[in-house]
Design a protein around this motif. Structure first.
Motif, PDB file in Angstrom:
ATOM      1  N   ASN A   1       0.862  -1.174   0.000  1.00  0.00           N
ATOM      2  CA  ASN A   1       0.000   0.000   0.000  1.00  0.00           C
ATOM      3  C   ASN A   1       0.906   1.233   0.000  1.00  0.00           C
ATOM      4  O   ASN A   1       1.506   1.565   1.023  1.00  0.00           O
ATOM      5  N   PRO A   2       1.020   1.930  -1.107  1.00  0.00           N
ATOM      6  CA  PRO A   2       1.969   3.052  -1.191  1.00  0.00           C
ATOM      7  C   PRO A   2       1.506   4.300  -0.444  1.00  0.00           C
ATOM      8  O   PRO A   2       2.270   5.251  -0.311  1.00  0.00           O
ATOM      9  N   PHE A   3       0.271   4.266   0.069  1.00  0.00           N
ATOM     10  CA  PHE A   3      -0.273   5.462   0.719  1.00  0.00           C
ATOM     11  C   PHE A   3      -0.316   5.350   2.241  1.00  0.00           C
ATOM     12  O   PHE A   3      -0.721   6.293   2.924  1.00  0.00           O
TER      13      PHE A   3
ATOM     14  N   MET B   1       5.529  -8.140  -7.323  1.00  0.00           N
ATOM     15  CA  MET B   1       4.971  -7.044  -6.536  1.00  0.00           C
ATOM     16  C   MET B   1       3.640  -6.592  -7.124  1.00  0.00           C
ATOM     17  O   MET B   1       3.502  -6.446  -8.345  1.00  0.00           O
ATOM     18  N   MET B   2       2.673  -6.385  -6.234  1.00  0.00           N
ATOM     19  CA  MET B   2       1.389  -5.833  -6.640  1.00  0.00           C
ATOM     20  C   MET B   2       1.095  -4.626  -5.751  1.00  0.00           C
ATOM     21  O   MET B   2       1.189  -4.712  -4.524  1.00  0.00           O
ATOM     22  N   ILE B   3       0.769  -3.512  -6.363  1.00  0.00           N
ATOM     23  CA  ILE B   3       0.535  -2.252  -5.653  1.00  0.00           C
ATOM     24  C   ILE B   3      -0.957  -1.996  -5.581  1.00  0.00           C
ATOM     25  O   ILE B   3      -1.660  -2.020  -6.603  1.00  0.00           O
ATOM     26  N   THR B   4      -1.458  -1.771  -4.367  1.00  0.00           N
ATOM     27  CA  THR B   4      -2.894  -1.508  -4.217  1.00  0.00           C
ATOM     28  C   THR B   4      -3.213  -0.112  -4.738  1.00  0.00           C
ATOM     29  O   THR B   4      -2.448   0.832  -4.558  1.00  0.00           O
TER      30      THR B   4
ATOM     31  N   LYS C   1      -9.842  -1.943  -0.410  1.00  0.00           N
ATOM     32  CA  LYS C   1     -10.178  -3.360  -0.557  1.00  0.00           C
ATOM     33  C   LYS C   1      -9.459  -4.027  -1.742  1.00  0.00           C
ATOM     34  O   LYS C   1      -9.738  -5.194  -2.049  1.00  0.00           O
ATOM     35  N   HIS C   2      -8.540  -3.323  -2.376  1.00  0.00           N
ATOM     36  CA  HIS C   2      -7.814  -3.912  -3.498  1.00  0.00           C
ATOM     37  C   HIS C   2      -6.967  -5.100  -3.032  1.00  0.00           C
ATOM     38  O   HIS C   2      -6.873  -6.124  -3.727  1.00  0.00           O
ATOM     39  N   ALA C   3      -6.371  -4.992  -1.840  1.00  0.00           N
ATOM     40  CA  ALA C   3      -5.552  -6.098  -1.332  1.00  0.00           C
ATOM     41  C   ALA C   3      -6.403  -7.345  -1.096  1.00  0.00           C
ATOM     42  O   ALA C   3      -5.948  -8.468  -1.332  1.00  0.00           O
TER      43      ALA C   3
ATOM     44  N   SER D   1       3.379  -8.388   3.289  1.00  0.00           N
ATOM     45  CA  SER D   1       2.512  -7.218   3.413  1.00  0.00           C
ATOM     46  C   SER D   1       3.361  -5.996   3.744  1.00  0.00           C
ATOM     47  O   SER D   1       4.019  -5.961   4.788  1.00  0.00           O
ATOM     48  N   VAL D   2       3.338  -4.996   2.872  1.00  0.00           N
ATOM     49  CA  VAL D   2       4.092  -3.760   3.092  1.00  0.00           C
ATOM     50  C   VAL D   2       3.071  -2.632   3.259  1.00  0.00           C
ATOM     51  O   VAL D   2       2.529  -2.116   2.278  1.00  0.00           O
ATOM     52  N   GLY D   3       2.814  -2.285   4.492  1.00  0.00           N
ATOM     53  CA  GLY D   3       1.796  -1.284   4.794  1.00  0.00           C
ATOM     54  C   GLY D   3       1.485  -1.330   6.278  1.00  0.00           C
ATOM     55  O   GLY D   3       2.341  -1.702   7.088  1.00  0.00           O
ATOM     56  N   GLY D   4       0.253  -0.998   6.628  1.00  0.00           N
ATOM     57  CA  GLY D   4      -0.153  -1.002   8.018  1.00  0.00           C
ATOM     58  C   GLY D   4      -1.044  -2.187   8.341  1.00  0.00           C
ATOM     59  O   GLY D   4      -1.154  -3.151   7.565  1.00  0.00           O
ATOM     60  N   ASP D   5      -1.719  -2.107   9.488  1.00  0.00           N
ATOM     61  CA  ASP D   5      -2.598  -3.198   9.914  1.00  0.00           C
ATOM     62  C   ASP D   5      -3.791  -3.362   8.980  1.00  0.00           C
ATOM     63  O   ASP D   5      -4.292  -4.466   8.799  1.00  0.00           O
ATOM     64  N   GLY D   6      -4.234  -2.259   8.379  1.00  0.00           N
ATOM     65  CA  GLY D   6      -5.351  -2.342   7.454  1.00  0.00           C
ATOM     66  C   GLY D   6      -5.048  -3.221   6.257  1.00  0.00           C
ATOM     67  O   GLY D   6      -5.934  -3.937   5.749  1.00  0.00           O
ATOM     68  N   LEU D   7      -3.798  -3.217   5.805  1.00  0.00           N
ATOM     69  CA  LEU D   7      -3.411  -4.055   4.675  1.00  0.00           C
ATOM     70  C   LEU D   7      -3.436  -5.527   5.064  1.00  0.00           C
ATOM     71  O   LEU D   7      -3.925  -6.372   4.309  1.00  0.00           O
ATOM     72  N   VAL D   8      -2.920  -5.854   6.251  1.00  0.00           N
ATOM     73  CA  VAL D   8      -2.965  -7.242   6.730  1.00  0.00           C
ATOM     74  C   VAL D   8      -4.417  -7.694   6.860  1.00  0.00           C
ATOM     75  O   VAL D   8      -4.775  -8.823   6.492  1.00  0.00           O
ATOM     76  N   HIS D   9      -5.272  -6.814   7.388  1.00  0.00           N
ATOM     77  CA  HIS D   9      -6.698  -7.118   7.527  1.00  0.00           C
ATOM     78  C   HIS D   9      -7.310  -7.474   6.174  1.00  0.00           C
ATOM     79  O   HIS D   9      -8.044  -8.465   6.047  1.00  0.00           O
ATOM     80  N   GLU D  10      -7.013  -6.693   5.160  1.00  0.00           N
ATOM     81  CA  GLU D  10      -7.555  -6.966   3.831  1.00  0.00           C
ATOM     82  C   GLU D  10      -7.026  -8.290   3.280  1.00  0.00           C
ATOM     83  O   GLU D  10      -7.777  -9.070   2.683  1.00  0.00           O
TER      84      GLU D  10
END
Length: 347
Positions: free
Chosen positions: A35-37, A63-66, A70-72, A89-98
């Motif tokens: 998640n680049p954001f 590599m896949m960039i969201t 909900k893209h992940a 998972s490269v991002g925060g907890d929200g990315l792991v959740h998705e």
């Protein structure tokens, strides 16, 4: 209706082979979802560095960039996992959740997809999972990912009106949920935004009232004498979690464990605002669990029937609006566990 025939690590569906997660990582690659954001928006740079380090170890990666919310989940749900030995998972907890909620609904493997190990590279603003694992930097993360040891992670099954989903991190209502909601507008302040939002909510938000039932509850400090507990009260603070720290330096549930089959519930019932201040100020030093108004339990599940509707329910940073008399049910589901790329047991 279709039959499954197990051959090694592969299943067959109508003559077409697809696989579960195979342990042989030599011929497979990692799927990096970024998640680049998130957070400071340096996730893409961290993902590229991780990809370079994997390559130096002779490991392939894709590599896949969201690109949207909900893209992940969509990626995890629809990707052919046969060629991957793990997801990073490269991002925060929200990315792991998705990712977790995408895997459990995988188009072919369903919940079997949860067997694929997930590596965590913290690039969010909260990073509760990474903090609880003491993964603070890219170096920390790569050490765990490259060793390929796995650690099971209990998942919470969350049932709300019209939706069921999995949570690995936090389910909250009232002060914490409202704090996270309002903090979204203060993202430019990074982690400080949660404290600013908490102060505002303590001063100006009306009480949150609910009927709460805790199932097979064991109370701090000994966590013995399992029993069902019921409250009907103003809940000044209510949070259920599998994480020790929901943000860096905020060890709200110091006895939480990744795979103990229990949910840690921390709450304050009806008490003066001054005691809520004292509670929040005491969390960094882990003194909050000793305060007289703190209720700390390990439970197998719980339900909340809402008497007021002035707060959404927060599930791993996602928000769900509720109405008066709606009901939330949460439990540990023994058959559903994620696998983390992590060295050894959580301390």
């Amino acid at each position: 209706m279709w039959a499954r025939l197990c051959v090694g690590q592969r299943f067959f569906r109508r003559g077409q082979a697809y696989c579960t997660v195979a342990p042989d990582t030599k011929t497979k690659e990692f799927l990096i979802i970024v998640n680049p954001f998130s957070g400071l928006k340096n996730g893409l740079k961290m993902a590229q560095e991780a990809q370079s380090r994997l390559e130096k170890e002779g490991l392939k990666s894709s590599m896949m960039i969201t690109k949207y919310p909900k893209h992940a989940s969509e990626i995890a749900r629809t990707t052919d996992l046969c060629s991957f030995s793990g997801i990073v998972s490269v991002g925060g907890d929200g990315l792991v959740h998705e990712i977790v909620n995408g895997l459990v609904n995988h188009v072919d493997l369903k919940e079997k997809a949860l067997e694929i190990p997930i590596g965590i590279i913290p690039a969010g603003s909260g990073n509760a999972l990474a903090n609880s694992l003491k993964i603070y930097t890219l170096d920390d993360a790569m050490r765990h990912i490259l060793q390929k040891h796995t650690q099971p992670l209990d998942l919470m099954l969350v049932n709300l009106p019209n939706i069921s989903l999995l949570s690995f991190c936090v389910v909250s209502w009232g002060l914490h949920a409202r704090t996270v909601v309002d903090a979204e507008r203060l993202r430019f302040m990074n982690a400080r935004r949660f404290w600013i939002s908490a102060i505002g909510n303590l001063l100006f938000t009306s009480p949150h009232v609910a009927n709460l039932k805790l199932f097979r509850a064991r109370k701090f400090p000994n966590f013995d004498s399992e029993e069902d507990v019921e409250f009907s009260s103003r809940l000044r603070y209510f949070l259920a979690t599998k994480m020790k720290e929901i943000s860096l330096g905020f060890p709200i549930a110091p006895h939480a464990k990744l795979s103990d089959g229990a949910i840690d519930v921390v709450m304050l019932k009806d008490c003066p605002t001054s005691q809520v201040w004292k509670f929040l100020a005491s969390v960094p030093g882990i003194k909050h669990v000793q305060l007289p108004h703190t209720n700390y339990y390990k439970v197998k599940g719980f339900s909340l029937e809402f008497t007021t509707s002035n707060s959404p329910v927060c599930v791993d940073g996602e928000f769900y609006e509720i109405s008066k008399n709606d009901r939330l049910e949460v439990k540990v589901e023994p058959s559903l566990r994620a696998q983390l790329l992590y060295l050894g047991q959580q301390e």
